[in-house]
Each structure stands twice: as structure tokens, then as C-alpha cells.
Design a protein around this motif. Structure first.
Motif, PDB file in Angstrom:
ATOM      1  N   LEU A  51      77.831  25.030  33.109  1.00  0.00           N
ATOM      2  CA  LEU A  51      78.500  23.846  33.634  1.00  0.00           C
ATOM      3  C   LEU A  51      79.957  24.185  33.700  1.00  0.00           C
ATOM      4  CD1 LEU A  51      78.545  20.725  34.031  1.00  0.00           C
ATOM      5  CD2 LEU A  51      79.007  20.584  31.640  1.00  0.00           C
ATOM      6  N   LEU A  52      80.404  24.133  35.056  1.00  0.00           N
ATOM      7  CA  LEU A  52      81.740  24.698  35.111  1.00  0.00           C
ATOM      8  C   LEU A  52      82.712  23.362  35.202  1.00  0.00           C
ATOM      9  CD1 LEU A  52      81.280  26.888  38.348  1.00  0.00           C
ATOM     10  CD2 LEU A  52      81.100  27.602  35.707  1.00  0.00           C
ATOM     11  N   HIS A  53      83.723  23.436  34.435  1.00  0.00           N
ATOM     12  CA  HIS A  53      84.477  22.088  34.156  1.00  0.00           C
ATOM     13  C   HIS A  53      86.014  22.075  35.330  1.00  0.00           C
ATOM     14  CE1 HIS A  53      82.575  21.583  30.412  1.00  0.00           C
ATOM     15  NE2 HIS A  53      82.572  22.651  30.073  1.00  0.00           N
ATOM     16  N   ALA A  54      85.488  22.027  36.596  1.00  0.00           N
ATOM     17  CA  ALA A  54      86.110  21.698  37.583  1.00  0.00           C
ATOM     18  C   ALA A  54      85.700  21.342  38.781  1.00  0.00           C
ATOM     19  CB  ALA A  54      87.025  23.266  37.988  1.00  0.00           C
ATOM     20  N   PRO A  55      86.050  20.646  39.749  1.00  0.00           N
ATOM     21  CA  PRO A  55      85.598  20.278  40.737  1.00  0.00           C
ATOM     22  C   PRO A  55      84.807  21.308  41.762  1.00  0.00           C
ATOM     23  CG  PRO A  55      87.633  19.309  40.584  1.00  0.00           C
ATOM     24  CD  PRO A  55      87.485  20.455  39.650  1.00  0.00           C
ATOM     25  N   ILE A  56      83.736  21.039  42.182  1.00  0.00           N
ATOM     26  CA  ILE A  56      83.193  21.989  43.062  1.00  0.00           C
ATOM     27  C   ILE A  56      83.907  22.388  44.202  1.00  0.00           C
ATOM     28  CG2 ILE A  56      82.120  20.405  44.691  1.00  0.00           C
ATOM     29  CD1 ILE A  56      79.261  22.158  44.391  1.00  0.00           C
ATOM     30  N   GLU A  57      84.855  21.749  44.814  1.00  0.00           N
ATOM     31  CA  GLU A  57      85.749  22.157  46.012  1.00  0.00           C
ATOM     32  C   GLU A  57      86.725  23.352  45.170  1.00  0.00           C
ATOM     33  OE1 GLU A  57      84.174  18.191  46.587  1.00  0.00           O
ATOM     34  OE2 GLU A  57      85.325  19.018  45.006  1.00  0.00           O
ATOM     35  N   GLU A  58      87.168  23.158  44.208  1.00  0.00           N
ATOM     36  CA  GLU A  58      87.999  24.117  43.417  1.00  0.00           C
ATOM     37  C   GLU A  58      87.307  25.498  43.242  1.00  0.00           C
ATOM     38  OE1 GLU A  58      90.450  24.872  39.142  1.00  0.00           O
ATOM     39  OE2 GLU A  58      90.327  22.653  40.258  1.00  0.00           O
ATOM     40  N   VAL A  59      86.088  25.263  42.569  1.00  0.00           N
ATOM     41  CA  VAL A  59      85.207  26.181  42.062  1.00  0.00           C
ATOM     42  C   VAL A  59      84.934  27.241  43.488  1.00  0.00           C
ATOM     43  CG1 VAL A  59      82.993  27.101  40.905  1.00  0.00           C
ATOM     44  CG2 VAL A  59      84.576  25.137  39.985  1.00  0.00           C
ATOM     45  N   ALA A  60      84.279  26.492  44.262  1.00  0.00           N
ATOM     46  CA  ALA A  60      83.741  26.935  45.653  1.00  0.00           C
ATOM     47  C   ALA A  60      84.631  28.173  46.110  1.00  0.00           C
ATOM     48  CB  ALA A  60      83.474  26.187  46.716  1.00  0.00           C
ATOM     49  N   ALA A  61      86.014  28.168  46.065  1.00  0.00           N
ATOM     50  CA  ALA A  61      86.993  28.700  46.366  1.00  0.00           C
ATOM     51  C   ALA A  61      87.402  29.983  45.616  1.00  0.00           C
ATOM     52  CB  ALA A  61      88.329  28.098  46.821  1.00  0.00           C
TER      53      ALA A  61
END
Length: 325
Positions: free
Chosen positions: A245-255
């Protein structure tokens, strides 16, 4: 172009692109008449370049494959891109490609203009390419043959050795070759089993292209190859996957998280879930430790245990450093 030699090189560069050119298109590009283009094509043939020509209103010219590879004409960006690829190939998880990449790179750098050599020198001084580490590697001839068969929608035969059994002959319709972490995989429709299968390239041998082309198939559910690979390998023998579980929005993580780490899915507006490709618990723990955002490992216990061991070693190293100072 009035300079015949320069025009010939420019014509060769155009013909080396993967398309067919009409005489009128080439004449317009080079600022000459179609008759001059015909003479230049004949000159290229005399020099050993296999230029094919088709007749009719939609006919044109294209560079065919010959018995030997003729000299390539590359622009600056193409030459730099190839050199970077060769440097990376020197550490790839492909059997025997390291020496071949270094030999090809040496030949390329020898003929590069000084302005491009300076760019590559600066790159080599600044870059660090990490080795993929120990583990099985793919055969480069099998890799290129399977990749070509994927593009041509051509059936292939090969020998495949499973982890729990001996070698067996397979007849498949290749779909995609995927690099995931340290390993290469082939996604293909298995004709003998009438179903989709995933094959590790390091277990494939004796690849034979049949020459039989078939209509292209679509993966079940019309999913992309990366998603299919992750799903098909979840139950792979001798390997595990992890959910984080990553504690950041997927838009931010995808980059920030490359696709080789696994598949990202949104959970809510502030978190997302990463499902890793199957591998050893030790390798997955190291990959997870490098994630650039806060995270919580959901499963499996083996990966959590390996991650805890990594944390303990790092903590002991920090404590030892403070004592010495």
C-alpha cells in the motif's frame, strides 16, 4: 541536392527507415527529378545495397534484407541512442550479450564524429549502470527470434524446460516479449494446450520459426501484457509476489515508480496499491525498500520478514557508525 555523394547518403538514410518510398516522395525530399532517383537507386545497388522496387501507381522503393549487413547511415540522435543502448546492454540479463555490446560500442565510437564522442564521454563519466545481479539469463538469439515472430504473427516451435520437469516441445503463437525485473518472459497462445501461456526465456531453447503466419490474437479481457504477466505469474512455483500500500495518489506514484516494479492500482484519492512481479522474497524486499514514497507491506509474510532484516542491518550499521565517531 547537387552533391551526388551527399545525395546518395541522404537517399540511403531515407531508405533505411521501415517504410516504402515512392519515387516522387524521394525526389521531393532530395530536390531532384524522379529520373535522378532511379539513377541513384541503381548506384546503391551497384554498391551492394539490396533496394527493392515495386511497380504501379502505389509502387515504391524499400531497402530489403541482404546476405550481409551494409553500412548504416545514422543521424546524431540515432547514433547516441544506439551507443546508450549498447552501454546498457553490457550489463543486461541476456547470455553473452555483454561482450558483443562492448565490441559493437567500440566500433561505433571509433567512427563517431568528435562532437558525438564528446557527448558519450561525458555520459560515461557521469553514468552508473547497475548489474542485474546473479541469476538465469536469456539467450540473445532466442530473444531476437521470438521478438521477430511476435511482430510477424508467426508460429514458432521451441523446447521448454519447466522448473519441475524435463524439456518438452511446444508450438505457440507469440504475442509479446516482456522484460520484468531480472527476467524475460514470452506471452504466447499455446496451440497444443489451446490456451494462453507464459514462458521464461531462460528456459527456452532450439527456437524454430515455422514461416506460418496467423491472425493476431488479443489477450483475454483485452488487458495489456504487463497486467497479464503479473496475473499469470502470481502462482508461479518457487517465487512470490508482494502487495504494497503506497501512501500517495496514484498520479504521483506513477511518475516515480517504473513499470518494472509491478502493477499500480488506485485504492482511494490518497493511496494506491502496488502488486509486484513474482520473484524471491529477498529481491522483492530490496526493491520495496527503494520505493520513493511511504508504504505499508500488506503481504506476504516472507517479504515482510526480509524487509525487517534489511531494516535491522541498516539500524545496526547506523548505530555502529555513531559509536566510532
Amino acid at each position: 541536392m547537387r552533391d551526388p555523394s551527399g545525395r546518395l547518403l541522404r537517399l540511403l538514410s531515407l531508405l533505411q527507415s521501415p517504410r516504402e518510398w515512392t519515387g516522387a516522395e524521394l525526389a521531393e525530399r532530395l530536390g531532384v527529378s524522379p529520373r535522378t532517383i532511379r539513377r541513384d537507386v541503381d548506384r546503391l545497388r551497384e554498391l551492394g545495397y539490396p533496394v527493392d522496387a515495386t511497380q504501379g501507381n502505389i509502387g515504391g522503393y524499400r531497402l530489403a534484407a541482404g546476405k550481409a549487413m551494409p553500412p548504416l547511415v545514422l543521424d546524431d540522435e540515432e547514433a547516441v541512442a544506439i551507443a546508450i543502448g549498447l552501454r546498457t546492454g553490457a550489463t543486461a540479463a541476456i547470455t553473452g550479450i555483454e561482450d558483443a555490446s562492448l565490441r559493437a560500442l567500440a566500433k561505433l565510437e571509433q567512427v563517431l564524429p568528435s562532437r558525438l564522442r564528446a557527448r558519450l564521454t561525458a555520459l560515461s563519466q557521469a553514468e552508473v549502470v547497475l548489474s542485474p545481479g546473479a541469476g538465469p539469463t536469456a539467450d540473445p538469439e532466442a530473444l531476437t527470434a521470438l521478438a521477430a515472430a511476435c511482430v510477424a504473427n508467426e508460429k514458432v516451435r521451441f523446447t521448454y524446460t519447466k522448473a519441475e520437469g524435463g524439456p518438452a516441445k511446444r508450438l505457440v503463437e507469440p504475442h509479446t516479449v516482456v522484460a520484468a525485473g531480472r527476467r524475460w518472459y514470452l506471452i504466447a497462445f499455446d496451440n497444443d494446450r489451446n490456451d494462453w501461456r507464459t514462458f521464461r526465456l531462460d528456459r527456452i531453447a532450439e527456437v524454430h520459426r515455422t514461416g506460418l503466419r496467423v491472425p493476431a490474437r488479443t489477450l483475454p479481457g483485452a488487458v495489456d501484457p504487463a497486467t497479464w504477466l503479473t496475473g499469470s505469474l502470481i502462482a508461479a512455483t518457487g517465487s512470490v509476489r508482494a502487495q504494497v500500500l503506497l501512501h500517495a495518489p496514484i498520479e504521483e506514484v506513477a511518475a516515480q515508480v517504473p513499470g518494472r516494479n509491478g502493477i499500480l492500482e488506485p485504492v482511494d484519492a490518497r493511496t494506491c496499491r502496488l502488486t509486484t512481479y513474482p520473484d524471491s522474497p529477498q529481491y522483492l524486499a530490496r526493491a520495496i525498500a527503494l520505493l520513493p514514497v511511504d508504504y505499508t507491506v500488506l503481504d506476504p509474510p516472507e517479504v515482510r520478514a526480509e524487509l525487517r532484516a534489511l531494516t535491522d542491518r541498516a539500524s545496526r550499521a547506523l548505530t555502529s557508525g555513531r559509536r566510532r565517531s
